[in-house]
Design a protein around this motif. Sequence first.
Motif, PDB file in Angstrom:
ATOM      1  N   ASP A 466     -38.537  17.615  -4.737  1.00 22.51           N
ATOM      2  CA  ASP A 466     -38.357  17.782  -3.395  1.00 22.51           C
ATOM      3  C   ASP A 466     -38.429  19.358  -3.317  1.00 22.51           C
ATOM      4  O   ASP A 466     -38.060  19.680  -4.312  1.00 22.51           O
ATOM      5  N   ASP A 467     -39.341  19.793  -2.896  1.00 20.47           N
ATOM      6  CA  ASP A 467     -39.666  21.246  -2.425  1.00 20.47           C
ATOM      7  C   ASP A 467     -39.776  21.794  -3.848  1.00 20.47           C
ATOM      8  O   ASP A 467     -40.179  23.023  -3.963  1.00 20.47           O
ATOM      9  N   ASP A 489     -43.485  22.035  -1.390  1.00 24.77           N
ATOM     10  CA  ASP A 489     -43.369  22.595  -0.250  1.00 24.77           C
ATOM     11  C   ASP A 489     -44.064  22.876   0.503  1.00 24.77           C
ATOM     12  O   ASP A 489     -45.389  23.046   0.097  1.00 24.77           O
ATOM     13  N   GLU A 522     -45.969  17.943   1.397  1.00 20.79           N
ATOM     14  CA  GLU A 522     -45.055  18.929   2.871  1.00 20.79           C
ATOM     15  C   GLU A 522     -45.666  19.406   3.540  1.00 20.79           C
ATOM     16  O   GLU A 522     -46.234  20.392   3.379  1.00 20.79           O
TER      17      GLU A 522
END
Length: 569
Positions: A466-467, A489, A522
Amino acid sequence: MNASFSRFAKSKENVLKLLNYMNDGLMITNQAKEIIAVNPSFTKMTGYSFAEVEGKNPKFLQSGQTSRTTFEEMWMSIRESGTWTGEIINRRKDNSKFYCYITVTEIRQKEPEERYYIAIMRDITERKLNEEKMHQFAYYDTLTGLPNRNYFFQELKLEIAKAKEKEEILALLFFDLDRFKKVNDSYGHQAGDGLLSDMAERISEVIDGIGFVSRFGGDEFTVCLPNIKEKSMVKGIVEQIFKIFQAPFMIKGNSIFMTMSIGVSFFPDHGTDADTLLKNADSAMYRTKDEGRNHFRIYEMHMNDQTAEQLTLEGDYLLALQTGQFEVYYQIQIDVDGRTPFGMEALVRWNHPDKGILSPSIFIPIAEDTGTMAELDEWVLKRACHQTRRWQEEGLANLVISVNVSKSFFKQPDFIVRVETALTLSGLAPESLCLEVTENTAILQFEDVRNKLWKLKEKGMRISLDDFGTGYSSLSQLRYFPIDTLKIDQTFVRGSKVKENEAIVKLIIAMAESLNMNVICEGVETEEQLNLVKKEGCRQVQGFLFSLPLPTDKCGELLKKLTNSRNIV
Ligand code: C2E
Ligand code: MG
Ligand code: MG
């Protein structure tokens, strides 16, 4: 091996023929480490024909840039286990260096003098150079050339550890340029950029040799001054900075006077970790702005007047855990080609009786501080698995649920068992669960992380990072983790108008492809951003353009709508 191939392979000549077709470079030496064979891929990679290298010791390929310990480790491993795999830097015939992923295996025969060494080499230069570029992007600010926020944090943490050990004082300075927006608005962004570069130069001039500077973001700079003998020394340094700022800056032929506000915090008086020191220096800087700018201030306790409110919230939080005030919201993830949902991300919310729905940024720090983060994560995991199974039973068959896993949850010794229990209780297949870990989790204890991730993977679960792009993990390290998906991200996606971000997105997608990983972008909020990330090769997105994080019933409705509309088309 089938029988006819076995017959074919029995002839040494045939085996050698096969080696000629290998994509990897091959080099064989005898016991005396003299080259006795190479294949065409070796020649292609190094520029040397067999005639040029026959009888030579492979040392002539060395670039001098691989550490001695690497070679020592190599020979030790070969002695102990007969083989070694690693990365070294070699030199081609044309003198250019190349990164080489190499496996050396010792072939032992009955007679010790009949030993051979086989080296299989792959040229990984392109990937390495991409990694170096990524490092530059990840750690330096392209405008001023100064270390960026990530890098500063990393260095600050190291300096704090040193200061703790040696019982020294460290000062943290937080700078914010006064009225920078006005310069940008009046003279344009290019002029603003020029000003920031000049400013970076002037600050660096004063700090050179006594500390380190970063461009923390926008018009903010930070400075770390380790090993301060007397706090009053900082006053002298700040005064020097103000002095150097008394000279005007030239913008489009105009001389402009700029001022700045500075906040200071000291280790250990105002915090013993990087986050607290920064927060407190920042509060002090804000107080300076309130007081009329071009000034500096040292942090004082009462500056954080949010502290009291924070304490009440902490009390509320523990009650909320017991009385079930948390909810799981879901944000749909979309396949861009058909605009169809392929999964959801579970995002926790606190339904506070007075304050309404609170976002995780408010209560996750409290969960961490109160040691209940793992408990909260496990609750979300169970709920999300259960709900996804229900949606699947209602006909939304292939959905995959992504669940965020905090460092605290991941670190639990029984983490794997707890995840498996959530799956068993809900009846959800492991393939329908994706666990999202962040880069900061990935750089915990390397072996522990790797073992746990591989175990999850063997059980069929998916893993995403993630990120991505905001943490400190090195891509070379990530290769050893079974990661299915990189989630780029949202700061890169949302800032994707800026050339630099676009380049990063492009680079990450290329790297992910070479590592056989999937990419989700994202934070896609507009069609324009969608088109941009699509252009760079991203096939999966998540963002407000398609779905906000929604409560269960609303998400169910939207999932059905998006899936059905696709079926009609
Ligand atoms: P994340 O895992 O990166 O989740 C994505 C965040 O981006 C979510 O924020 C989501 O609402 C937001 N977002 C998605 N699309 C867009 C967009 O187009 N524009 C903008 N501006 N934002 C978008 P949220 O829900 O506030 O969560 C923040 C972070 O809190 C998450 O970041 C995750 O790190 C953490 N978090 C959320 N739920 C959990 C949980 O159950 N456990 C743990 N450990 N962490 C969680
Ligand atoms: Mg996430
Ligand atoms: Mg994220």
